[in-house]
Write a protein that holds these residues in place. Sequence first.
Motif, short mmCIF file in Angstrom:
data_model
loop_
_atom_site.label_atom_id
_atom_site.label_comp_id
_atom_site.label_asym_id
_atom_site.label_seq_id
_atom_site.Cartn_x
_atom_site.Cartn_y
_atom_site.Cartn_z
N ILE A 1 0.83 -1.17 0.06
CA ILE A 1 0.03 -0.01 0.11
C ILE A 1 0.82 1.07 -0.06
O ILE A 1 0.55 2.31 -0.63
CB ILE A 1 -0.96 0.00 1.13
CG1 ILE A 1 -2.00 -1.18 1.00
CG2 ILE A 1 -1.65 1.36 1.49
CD1 ILE A 1 -2.80 -1.34 2.52
N TYR B 1 -5.20 8.10 1.35
CA TYR B 1 -5.24 6.99 0.32
C TYR B 1 -4.76 5.68 0.89
O TYR B 1 -5.22 4.77 0.58
CB TYR B 1 -3.89 7.55 -0.84
CG TYR B 1 -4.11 6.49 -1.94
CD1 TYR B 1 -5.00 6.16 -2.70
CD2 TYR B 1 -3.11 5.35 -1.76
CE1 TYR B 1 -4.71 5.09 -3.68
CE2 TYR B 1 -2.78 4.51 -2.82
CZ TYR B 1 -3.77 4.29 -3.69
OH TYR B 1 -3.46 3.28 -4.65
N CYS C 1 -7.01 2.13 1.21
CA CYS C 1 -6.67 0.94 0.69
C CYS C 1 -6.81 -0.13 1.92
O CYS C 1 -7.15 -1.10 1.71
CB CYS C 1 -5.05 1.16 0.44
SG CYS C 1 -5.15 2.03 -1.35
N PRO D 1 -9.27 -2.94 0.26
CA PRO D 1 -8.16 -3.17 -0.39
C PRO D 1 -8.44 -3.13 -2.18
O PRO D 1 -7.22 -3.16 -2.74
CB PRO D 1 -7.83 -4.62 -0.02
CG PRO D 1 -8.75 -4.81 1.33
CD PRO D 1 -9.77 -3.71 1.37
N LEU E 1 -6.49 -1.01 -4.32
CA LEU E 1 -5.30 -1.23 -4.76
C LEU E 1 -5.37 -1.72 -6.35
O LEU E 1 -4.20 -1.47 -7.13
CB LEU E 1 -4.43 -2.23 -4.07
CG LEU E 1 -3.65 -1.66 -2.75
CD1 LEU E 1 -3.14 -2.95 -2.19
CD2 LEU E 1 -2.44 -0.74 -3.34
#
Length: 489
Positions: free
Chosen positions: A323, A474, A478, A482, A485
Amino acid sequence: MARVLEFKLPDLGEGLTEAEIVRWLVEVGDVVAIDQPVVEVETAKAMVEVPCPYGGVVTARYGAEGEELPVGAPLITVAVGATEPGAAPEAPAPAPESGEAEGSGNVLVGYGTTAPAARRRRIRRDDPALPAPATVNGSATTPTPSTPSAPLTPSASPAFSAPSATQTLRPAAEAPAPAPSVPVPDGPVAVISPLVRKLARDKGVDLRRVAGSGRDGLILRADVERAITAEATPTAEPSFTEPSPAQPSPAPALVVAPSPAGERVPLRGVRGAVAAKLSRSRQEIPDATCWVDADATELMAARTAMNAAGGPKVSLLALLARICTAALARFPELNSTVDTAAREIVRLPGVHLGFAAQTDRGLVVPVVRDAHGRTAESLTAEFARLTEVARKGALTPADLTGGTFTLNNYGVFGVDGSTPIINHPEAAMLGVGRIIPKPWVHQGELAVRQVVQLSLTFDHRVCDGGTAGGFLRYVADCVEQPAVLLRTL
């Protein structure tokens, strides 16, 4: 005819100028092969073994375990060819050029050698090929006409006198001290360096009455300083003043002795390097910190699904690193450094990700090279490898330098948040707290979710709060979803 060659502590690179002797791997009289490790030293970067570029018989060692030596100071002398019958060593000769047959030239610490270490062979003290050894501060050595650095030779301190080849060096007479607190030993007293012996002599401390706290009773500087403090501390006694006939007798005034000095821990090695870097970061970098709570329930579920699918396991730290690299691609200002001399911000093309690792020797920050080009599985494997090497104390200078951004998972210590200090000369550090169940509003309803606190400390010279806030938001998005991503993969 044997030649005695002097091997000095080599240039360790990375700006390092000294190293502490941790453990001797050879003794006087041992036969060593070319490129065989002879001593283990600790620098400000790592703990490494130093290989000797010469092969022969060890005739002298300089420095005791726990002593710090500067680069260029003598380590050992080796009699090249002394194992031949009837051979006798000559005076120490300067180190040969790397092209000569006696040595390999592989003397840089942490970069390995080409030849395997040979078995050591003990040489009898009555071997005609060797001179009789003397004793300096508990370490075997032999007199040599060469002139090493002043702190390492017996002549460097007035407490020594020039001995014969078979004479044992003894400390000069010290001033008498109060009643002994420890048994008085026979023979020479082992101290960590001649400077400690000189300090004791100047302050009138009898080293034979000092209990050493070092290895095998070795007397350290802190031991002598404690003895000095103990002798200088007055005994607490009531002090009375004589009253005059016209005045009433005052109450007795009690004089309380000051408390003894606390324990002194030298700031050197890894701890000294960390202290210097953190102090420099605070002095040079105008840092600021922002933080946010994030719902990590979906991230934890995604990791569980990945590991259930088979193949190598993926760590949570690897997912957070993935990430971070995606966030740095969107906000490259935070993957930079400041050139203060040129008054320029240098934005770096690749992400070399450092991660904080706690070891028995202190905090270290190994670096994962080219983290931006690695998968979650590759990151997991590299984190595991570097962590294991760090715990063994075998990280090389290359493993600890060149980072561009640091990930600090302090949640493993059971804490929720922190304001990290930037790892100079980087521009930012992301801190991750523990992930624990907490009440959270999810889809309009109160629910128990896995919540984590994220904190970003950044150099305010490279960006403003808007950029730093955008980066952290950000990262939090993420963590919470998830699937975000996937847009950057």
